[in-house]
Design a protein around this motif. Structure first.
Motif, short mmCIF file in Angstrom:
data_model
loop_
_atom_site.label_atom_id
_atom_site.label_comp_id
_atom_site.label_asym_id
_atom_site.label_seq_id
_atom_site.Cartn_x
_atom_site.Cartn_y
_atom_site.Cartn_z
N LEU A 238 0.81 -1.21 0.00
CA LEU A 238 0.00 0.00 0.00
C LEU A 238 0.85 1.27 0.00
N VAL A 285 -4.59 7.80 0.79
CA VAL A 285 -5.88 7.44 0.20
C VAL A 285 -6.71 8.70 0.05
N LEU A 409 -9.82 -2.03 3.88
CA LEU A 409 -10.08 -2.21 2.45
C LEU A 409 -10.70 -3.57 2.16
N LEU A 488 -14.06 -2.43 -1.42
CA LEU A 488 -12.80 -1.75 -1.73
C LEU A 488 -11.65 -2.75 -1.88
N LEU A 491 -8.60 -2.49 -4.35
CA LEU A 491 -7.43 -1.65 -4.09
C LEU A 491 -6.28 -2.44 -3.49
N GLU A 495 -5.52 -2.55 -8.69
CA GLU A 495 -6.35 -1.39 -8.99
C GLU A 495 -5.96 -0.22 -8.11
N ALA A 496 -6.01 0.99 -8.69
CA ALA A 496 -5.70 2.20 -7.94
C ALA A 496 -6.93 3.03 -7.64
N LEU A 497 -8.08 2.71 -8.25
CA LEU A 497 -9.27 3.54 -8.08
C LEU A 497 -10.51 2.67 -8.05
N VAL A 498 -11.37 2.95 -7.08
CA VAL A 498 -12.71 2.36 -7.02
C VAL A 498 -13.70 3.51 -7.11
N GLN A 577 -9.42 6.48 -4.02
CA GLN A 577 -8.21 6.32 -4.83
C GLN A 577 -7.03 6.06 -3.90
N LEU A 578 -6.29 5.01 -4.21
CA LEU A 578 -5.06 4.71 -3.49
C LEU A 578 -3.90 5.24 -4.33
N ARG A 580 -0.64 5.39 -5.87
CA ARG A 580 0.34 4.33 -6.09
C ARG A 580 1.60 4.87 -6.75
#
Length: 600
Positions: A238, A285, A409, A488, A491, A495-498, A577-578, A580
């Motif tokens: 993360l 985040v 998450l 979530l 993430l 994936e970087a966005l949900v 959004q994480l 990255r």
């Protein structure tokens, strides 16, 4: 050798052999093929010499391969199982006695509640691939593993340490799968080095609780043959600069988290491994909340009485969500002031705002994961009603508890749309003060009864009329209009966005359907006879009603039909959004540019 335990690998293997049926029709040796093997050496073996009732090898193989055949393998069996059954048809003598153990190159025991890998596995002297996914294995004694093993897959078990596995590991092992286990913290015993796994090419450590990025990379750097590495789902993955740091630290790696490492990516993160100050053990985040649609118009719910004692009702709307992993110092959210006489709600620590007191929170609590109880509730600023309420909310959370963030998450978050209703009442003077004032006024009226009103008295009356009324407010009444869990877990992977639109359905409340009209209240207040007006309304409703059997008092729905509008479901735009490695790459390029500028 002692009898195998009920949850040992040997017991599961014996059940697997029975499932394959290598000695039963159409496999093995029996009346369906006996003459073929008796006359194999001395006679011509022509088809016409086969006695009646026997089957050809082709027919027997078809019975095994046809998915509709009662002798077909059940779902979940491996291609190796099918190969063994084919051998049992073509050469059944090889499956008799212990010779069948020499045929196993691959063994797949999945979801059979195996707890122990016992020494019975050593009988499979030519075993190269062992798959033991979805069992209950917590510890493995490497002395019980065949030395010929090249692939060991232990995904979805309960392995918490690698000490037993590394005592005498198979020297030729090329793949080690330990995803979805219970490995945690820094691996202090250095069990992932070339001293134990000199030929390791592929390593899967995904979805554990590994947190020490620097310590893990220092161990993996000794694995010179390592080309495939999977670390996604760990708390250390993360960290924004996680991918760039590993790409630059392991130059021979070809795939990280199932994504190919190209030359452009290596060039982008060159030198990052030599700048540990850029690697912070925290995650960033960003939560964004957009537009709310489908909130019923609160003006239709305001049943105001005619007169000075009627309250003034104000409504505001906000969105709540939960977040975990952030330190408790920075969780205060403001509720904005939008219109007079609305007073700002005090700044609140959202953990202190017990959302469970609201209507409908019991359903949300039933859905929560136990790990989610440490999450804080965050609230967007309150907004007045509109057809489309634009929250325009964005908050960046910095999570230093990476394990807590991972659990959050994995469990998901609860998103709710909340209505806040406040009643405002005119402030009345105390009864004692009124009594004193009224006594003084009566005495003054007696003295000045013979005099007419002077100019000063007229000015005082004007000032009293111009003075605005003071209002006091009741405690706010909060009500959840809709609540939904947002997944979530994506993430934790790559994936970087949900981004989603939470749909809570169409809100038609009973108050909205049954609230009396303002005209009826006026008639009741003035004491008018409403019989004629009520009769006229019923006749007009019958004339405009499209069909029988529909609900009465459909005033809001009728208005929508007249305007040609369809009911709008309550929805809210929500995304998480994480941040990255692209962001980390931008930071790294900035630092490199500064370093080059200083050098010049």
């Amino acid at each position: 050798m002692a009898a195998p335990g009920p949850h040992s690998l040997s017991a599961a293997f014996q059940k697997h052999l029975q499932l394959l049926g290598l000695r039963d029709f159409p496999c093995g040796l029996g009346s369906w093929n006996k003459s073929r093997f008796v006359t194999y050496a001395g006679s011509s073996g022509q088809e016409e010499e086969r006695p009646l009732g026997e089957e050809s090898p082709e027919a027997l193989l078809e019975l095994l391969s046809d998915p509709h055949s009662p002798w077909a393998l059940p779902p979940g069996c491996s291609p190796e199982d099918q190969r063994l059954r084919d051998v049992a048809v073509l050469a059944p003598q090889l499956t008799r006695g212990t010779r069948v153990l020499q045929l196993f190159r691959s063994l797949r025991i999945v979801g059979k509640d195996v707890e122990e890998v016992d020494e019975g596995l050593l009988q499979l002297q030519r075993l190269e691939e062992l798959t033991l996914c979805a069992n209950q294995i917590s510890r493995i004694t490497s002395a019980n593993l065949p030395r010929t093993l090249k692939v060991l897959e232990l995904c979805c078990n309960a392995v918490a340490d690698l000490q037993g596995l590394c005592a005498q590991p198979p020297p030729e092992l090329q793949h080690l799968g330990l995803g979805y286990n219970r490995l945690h913290g820094p691996l202090q015993d250095k069990h992932l080095t070339a001293d134990f796994w000199p030929n390791l090419i592929s390593l899967d450590l995904s979805f554990n609780n590994l947190t020490d990025l620097f310590g893990l990379v220092s161990q993996l750097s000794s694995l010179k043959k390592l080309r495939i590495l999977v670390l996604q789902g760990n708390p250390l993955a993360l960290i924004p600069t996680y991918r760039g740091f590993i790409v630059d630290s392991l130059p021979k790696l070809s795939f990280l988290d199932d994504i190919h490492i190209g030359l452009d990516e290596r060039y982008q993160f060159r030198g990052l491994s030599k700048q540990p100050e850029l690697i912070k053990n925290e995650a960033q985040v960003v939560v964004s909340i957009g537009k709310i649609k489908g909130v019923p118009d609160p003006s239709t719910l305001q049943e105001l009485e005619i007169g000075s004692e009627a309250p003034v009702i104000t409504y505001s709307y906000c969105v709540t969500y939960k977040f975990a992993g952030e330190e408790t110092e920075d969780v205060v959210t403001e509720v904005k002031v939008h219109q007079s006489p609305v007073v700002a709600t005090p700044d609140m620590d959202n953990s202190a705002w017990d959302v469970r007191e609201m209507k409908g929170q019991q359903e949300c609590a039933a859905m929560e994961d136990p790990a989610a109880h440490t999450a804080k509730v965050f609230v967007t600023p309150g907004e007045p009603w509109a057809d489309t309420i634009d929250c325009s909310y964005r908050k960046e959370h910095t999570a230093k508890d990476l394990v807590g963030l991972k659990d959050y998450l994995r469990a998901g978050t609860i998103v709710s749309v909340v209505e806040e209703k406040v009643l405002w009442w005119p402030v009345s003077a105390d009864s004692e003060e009124n009594a004193v004032k009224s006594g003084k006024e009566r005495q003054g009226l007696k003295k000045e009864s013979t005099k007419g009103p002077g100019p000063r008295d007229k000015q005082k009356k004007k000032k009293k009329k111009e003075k605005p009324r003071e209002l006091r407010s009741d405690p706010p009444i909060r009500r959840i209009l809709g609540s939904e869990r947002v997944a979530l877990e994506a993430l934790l992977a790559t994936e970087a966005l949900v981004a989603t639109v939470c749909d809570f359905g169409i809100l038609i409340t009973e108050q909205l359907l049954q609230s009396p009209s303002q005209e009826e209240k006026l008639d009741k207040k003035k004491g008018k006879d409403k019989s004629k007006k009520t009769k006229a309304k019923k006749e007009s409703q019958k004339a405009t009603a499209p069909a029988k059997g529909k609900r009465k008092n459909r005033r809001p729905a009728e208005q929508e039909e007249e305007c040609g509008l369809q009911p709008v479901p309550l929805t809210v735009e929500f995304q998480v959004q994480l941040l990255r490695w692209p962001t980390a790459g931008a930071q790294h390029r900035d630092s490199m540019t500064e370093a080059e500028g200083k050098a010049q």
